[in-house]
Design a protein around this motif. Structure first.
Motif, PDB file in Angstrom:
ATOM      1  N   SER A   1      -7.584   5.592  -5.564  1.00  0.00           N
ATOM      2  CA  SER A   1      -8.797   4.993  -4.879  1.00  0.00           C
ATOM      3  C   SER A   1      -8.844   4.918  -3.219  1.00  0.00           C
ATOM      4  N   ARG A   2      -7.741   5.231  -2.355  1.00  0.00           N
ATOM      5  CA  ARG A   2      -7.730   5.132  -1.104  1.00  0.00           C
ATOM      6  C   ARG A   2      -8.120   6.606  -0.638  1.00  0.00           C
ATOM      7  N   GLU A   3      -7.630   7.551  -1.303  1.00  0.00           N
ATOM      8  CA  GLU A   3      -7.778   8.686  -0.535  1.00  0.00           C
ATOM      9  C   GLU A   3      -8.938   9.633  -1.319  1.00  0.00           C
ATOM     10  N   PHE A   4      -9.781   9.758  -0.313  1.00  0.00           N
ATOM     11  CA  PHE A   4     -11.131  10.613  -0.727  1.00  0.00           C
ATOM     12  C   PHE A   4     -11.101  11.803   0.114  1.00  0.00           C
ATOM     13  N   MET A   5     -10.707  12.868  -0.381  1.00  0.00           N
ATOM     14  CA  MET A   5     -10.676  14.277   0.661  1.00  0.00           C
ATOM     15  C   MET A   5     -11.296  15.349  -0.112  1.00  0.00           C
ATOM     16  N   PRO A   6     -12.370  15.491  -0.383  1.00  0.00           N
ATOM     17  CA  PRO A   6     -12.942  16.493  -1.249  1.00  0.00           C
ATOM     18  C   PRO A   6     -12.637  18.025  -0.811  1.00  0.00           C
TER      19      PRO A   6
ATOM     20  N   ILE B   1       0.886  -1.166   0.043  1.00  0.00           N
ATOM     21  CA  ILE B   1      -0.024  -0.117  -0.009  1.00  0.00           C
ATOM     22  C   ILE B   1       0.967   1.183  -0.069  1.00  0.00           C
ATOM     23  N   PRO B   2       0.596   2.013  -0.914  1.00  0.00           N
ATOM     24  CA  PRO B   2       1.477   3.344  -0.876  1.00  0.00           C
ATOM     25  C   PRO B   2       0.708   4.303   0.089  1.00  0.00           C
ATOM     26  N   VAL B   3       1.406   5.049   0.910  1.00  0.00           N
ATOM     27  CA  VAL B   3       0.875   5.971   1.835  1.00  0.00           C
ATOM     28  C   VAL B   3       1.703   7.233   1.775  1.00  0.00           C
ATOM     29  N   ARG B   4       1.085   8.309   1.626  1.00  0.00           N
ATOM     30  CA  ARG B   4       1.983   9.586   1.634  1.00  0.00           C
ATOM     31  C   ARG B   4       2.158  10.174   3.192  1.00  0.00           C
ATOM     32  N   ALA B   5       3.299  10.646   3.450  1.00  0.00           N
ATOM     33  CA  ALA B   5       3.805  11.008   4.435  1.00  0.00           C
ATOM     34  C   ALA B   5       3.002  12.256   5.077  1.00  0.00           C
ATOM     35  N   PHE B   6       2.788  13.217   4.182  1.00  0.00           N
ATOM     36  CA  PHE B   6       1.999  14.408   4.518  1.00  0.00           C
ATOM     37  C   PHE B   6       0.771  14.736   3.508  1.00  0.00           C
ATOM     38  N   PRO B   7      -0.215  14.111   3.458  1.00  0.00           N
ATOM     39  CA  PRO B   7      -1.177  14.220   2.289  1.00  0.00           C
ATOM     40  C   PRO B   7      -1.679  15.342   2.476  1.00  0.00           C
ATOM     41  N   VAL B   8      -1.956  16.234   3.475  1.00  0.00           N
ATOM     42  CA  VAL B   8      -2.453  17.492   2.947  1.00  0.00           C
ATOM     43  C   VAL B   8      -1.502  18.641   3.069  1.00  0.00           C
ATOM     44  N   SER B   9      -0.453  18.801   3.901  1.00  0.00           N
ATOM     45  CA  SER B   9       0.478  19.808   3.859  1.00  0.00           C
ATOM     46  C   SER B   9       1.618  19.599   2.683  1.00  0.00           C
ATOM     47  N   ALA B  10       1.706  18.426   2.291  1.00  0.00           N
ATOM     48  CA  ALA B  10       2.913  18.245   1.440  1.00  0.00           C
ATOM     49  C   ALA B  10       2.714  16.937   0.486  1.00  0.00           C
ATOM     50  N   PRO B  11       1.458  17.208  -0.322  1.00  0.00           N
ATOM     51  CA  PRO B  11       0.877  15.789  -1.128  1.00  0.00           C
ATOM     52  C   PRO B  11       1.851  15.294  -2.075  1.00  0.00           C
ATOM     53  N   ASP B  12       2.834  16.467  -2.722  1.00  0.00           N
ATOM     54  CA  ASP B  12       3.852  15.739  -3.535  1.00  0.00           C
ATOM     55  C   ASP B  12       5.260  15.110  -3.023  1.00  0.00           C
TER      56      ASP B  12
END
Length: 162
Positions: free
Chosen positions: A83-88, A36-47
């Motif tokens: 498919s895993r991240e749903f954050m409108p 599973i890929p997981v972002r370290a900081f999905p909101v503050s640094a999504p890239d």
């Protein structure tokens, strides 16, 4: 498992198995199913950085930036994250049913107009850089990327809850 070879490119491969699950094969040739890929900081640094973890949560690979990996691997990772991240993202607050909680909010989001129930003021979290994270009664997270970028009406409504 080491993620980078001397050339700076991650030393692993990624593909989908017959069940559509991701399989990571490391530089040592060992295959790990259901990663599973997981972002370290999905909101503050999504890239920014992300981890590819095993099904039991152990980190197998660290990727500083998605640009480090080839287009095919990047596409697989982005598909899985989507498919895993749903954050409108909320771009405008159309209205609220009441200024007491619980209240029903009608909002314009990156996914269209929707209505959700805010259980309490504690479900609105402040984040760095004037961002907010709002959780509805079903634990769906809505993001306000920049409070200052909202229109006056939306900010006025939020001020009553913050």
């Amino acid at each position: 498992m080491t993620t980078n070879n001397p050339g700076g490119q991650p030393s692993f491969s990624l593909h989908r198995n017959s069940f559509g699950r991701l399989v990571l094969t490391g530089a040592d040739g060992v295959a790990h199913d259901n990663v599973i890929p997981v972002r370290a900081f999905p909101v503050s640094a999504p890239d920014g950085g992300l981890s590819v973890v095993s099904s039991d949560g152990h980190e197998l690979v660290w990727i500083d930036r998605l640009e480090q990996v080839g287009a095919e691997v990047r596409k697989l990772i982005e598909e899985e994250l989507a498919s895993r991240e749903f954050m409108p993202e909320i771009s405008r607050i159309v209205g609220v049913s009441t200024y007491a909680t619980p209240s029903d909010w009608t909002v314009q989001t990156s996914r269209g107009v929707t209505t959700f129930t805010l259980k309490g003021e504690e479900d609105i979290r402040r984040l760095p850089n004037s961002a907010l994270l709002i959780a509805d009664s079903h634990s769906i997270q809505f993001l306000v990327r920049d409070l200052k970028a909202l229109d006056k009406h939306s900010r006025k409504i939020l001020d009553r809850f913050l």
